[in-house]
Scaffold this motif. Structure first.
Motif, mmCIF file in Angstrom:
data_model
loop_
_atom_site.group_PDB
_atom_site.id
_atom_site.type_symbol
_atom_site.label_atom_id
_atom_site.label_comp_id
_atom_site.label_asym_id
_atom_site.label_seq_id
_atom_site.Cartn_x
_atom_site.Cartn_y
_atom_site.Cartn_z
ATOM 1 N N GLN A 84 -12.097 -27.468 21.749
ATOM 2 C CA GLN A 84 -12.526 -27.664 20.370
ATOM 3 C C GLN A 84 -11.534 -28.544 19.631
ATOM 4 N N GLU A 85 -12.074 -29.426 18.812
ATOM 5 C CA GLU A 85 -11.252 -30.363 18.051
ATOM 6 C C GLU A 85 -11.312 -30.017 16.569
ATOM 7 N N LYS A 86 -10.161 -30.081 15.920
ATOM 8 C CA LYS A 86 -10.093 -29.856 14.478
ATOM 9 C C LYS A 86 -8.995 -30.761 13.929
ATOM 10 N N ASN A 87 -9.346 -32.017 13.722
ATOM 11 C CA ASN A 87 -8.346 -33.010 13.349
ATOM 12 C C ASN A 87 -8.213 -33.175 11.844
ATOM 13 N N SER A 88 -7.006 -33.497 11.423
ATOM 14 C CA SER A 88 -6.752 -33.900 10.048
ATOM 15 C C SER A 88 -6.434 -35.392 10.067
ATOM 16 N N MET A 89 -6.045 -35.935 8.946
ATOM 17 C CA MET A 89 -5.850 -37.376 8.855
ATOM 18 C C MET A 89 -4.735 -37.879 9.772
ATOM 19 N N PHE A 90 -3.652 -37.113 9.891
ATOM 20 C CA PHE A 90 -2.498 -37.587 10.648
ATOM 21 C C PHE A 90 -2.162 -36.723 11.864
ATOM 22 N N VAL A 91 -2.927 -35.656 12.091
ATOM 23 C CA VAL A 91 -2.608 -34.730 13.179
ATOM 24 C C VAL A 91 -3.836 -34.489 14.054
ATOM 25 N N THR A 92 -3.638 -34.555 15.368
ATOM 26 C CA THR A 92 -4.681 -34.192 16.321
ATOM 27 C C THR A 92 -4.517 -32.721 16.672
ATOM 28 N N ASN A 93 -5.572 -31.935 16.497
ATOM 29 C CA ASN A 93 -5.544 -30.497 16.791
ATOM 30 C C ASN A 93 -6.643 -30.161 17.794
ATOM 31 N N VAL A 94 -6.296 -29.497 18.886
ATOM 32 C CA VAL A 94 -7.295 -29.046 19.849
ATOM 33 C C VAL A 94 -6.983 -27.614 20.275
ATOM 34 N N SER A 95 -8.031 -26.855 20.557
ATOM 35 C CA SER A 95 -7.894 -25.491 21.066
ATOM 36 C C SER A 95 -8.686 -25.376 22.357
#
Length: 249
Positions: A84-95
């Motif tokens: 799952q992806e949950k990105n913000s403007m400057f950060v890549t977030n994955v679970s």
């Protein structure tokens, strides 16, 4: 007295309907393409995920390959990987999630994060950060594998998140290969040859520039270019190994 008896019975009920331990599963299925991405094995994430769980002792298959009869007969003997992806403007977030045959989440990692600007590097770093949640996960040979009847269909299951301190570093071992390797083109990528000459590694093309699915005869991983330098990255004994390569194309 009745109150205490009720509490005991309730505890027993919860233990009966508890979710199975992921370590009891023998098989894991990795999709050839994660839902939020457009291409098969984009950024090498699917291959990296497969290699990680294989290092944990599981038997891992892509969902587009022929699977063993044991899984074909009962899909509930395998866990399925989801990212799952949950990105913000400057950060890549994955679970990273491990789901059973009914889609219930058995295990969920923390959010892996990366602030790298290049997509290939950022997604790879974030995924490796998420992997740290599963440092203690290991397939236990001989453990009973849950079947379809293990979890009642009306059971409400909850996501189990393995807590990992936010500042916990990713265990990485960096090694350097001094010898110059020569890239020889093949139909689907390159083979790297030393001065002997001997083929020491194969590089298979992906949809991402400067990122290859790789095998050196002992380990599966990826070869990726970071800041002008090539690295062969793979997992060994739960540690990410990053070998610096000198390649002449």
């Amino acid at each position: 007295m009745k109150r205490y008896l009720f509490i005991i019975l309730l505890a027993i009920s919860f233990s009966v309907h508890a979710q199975p331990n992921a370590a009891n599963y023998k098989y894991i299925i990795v999709p050839e393409k994660f839902s939020f991405l457009k291409q098969i094995n984009q950024y090498g994430l699917n291959t990296l995920t497969k290699a990680f769980f294989e290092d944990k002792g599981f038997r891992v298959y892509f969902d587009n390959t022929e699977i063993p009869e044991e899984i074909a007969a009962d899909r509930c003997k395998a866990l399925v990987v989801d990212l799952q992806e949950k990105n913000s403007m400057f950060v890549t977030n994955v679970s990273l999630l491990l789901k059973d045959c009914k889609g219930a989440v058995v295990l969920k990692s923390k959010e892996g994060k990366s602030r790298e600007k290049e997509y290939a590097t950022s997604y790879n770093d974030a995924l490796r950060d998420a992997f740290t949640s599963f440092n203690d996960l290991k397939y236990v040979a001989g453990s009973p594998t849950p079947t379809t009847s293990a979890v009642p269909s009306n059971t409400n299951t909850e996501t189990k998140t393995i807590p990992v301190p936010a500042d916990q570093p990713l265990a990485t071992k960096t090694e350097k290969q001094e010898a110059l390797l020569y890239a020889q083109a093949i139909s689907n990528g390159y083979q790297l040859i030393d001065a002997t000459p001997k083929i020491v590694m194969t590089l298979l093309k992906t949809s991402v520039e400067d990122c290859y699915i790789s095998n050196n005869g002992n380990a599966n991983g990826i070869v990726i270019k970071k800041n002008g330098t090539w690295f062969f990255e793979y997992y060994k004994n739960n540690v990410l190994v990053s070998e610096k390569l000198s390649i002449k194309f």
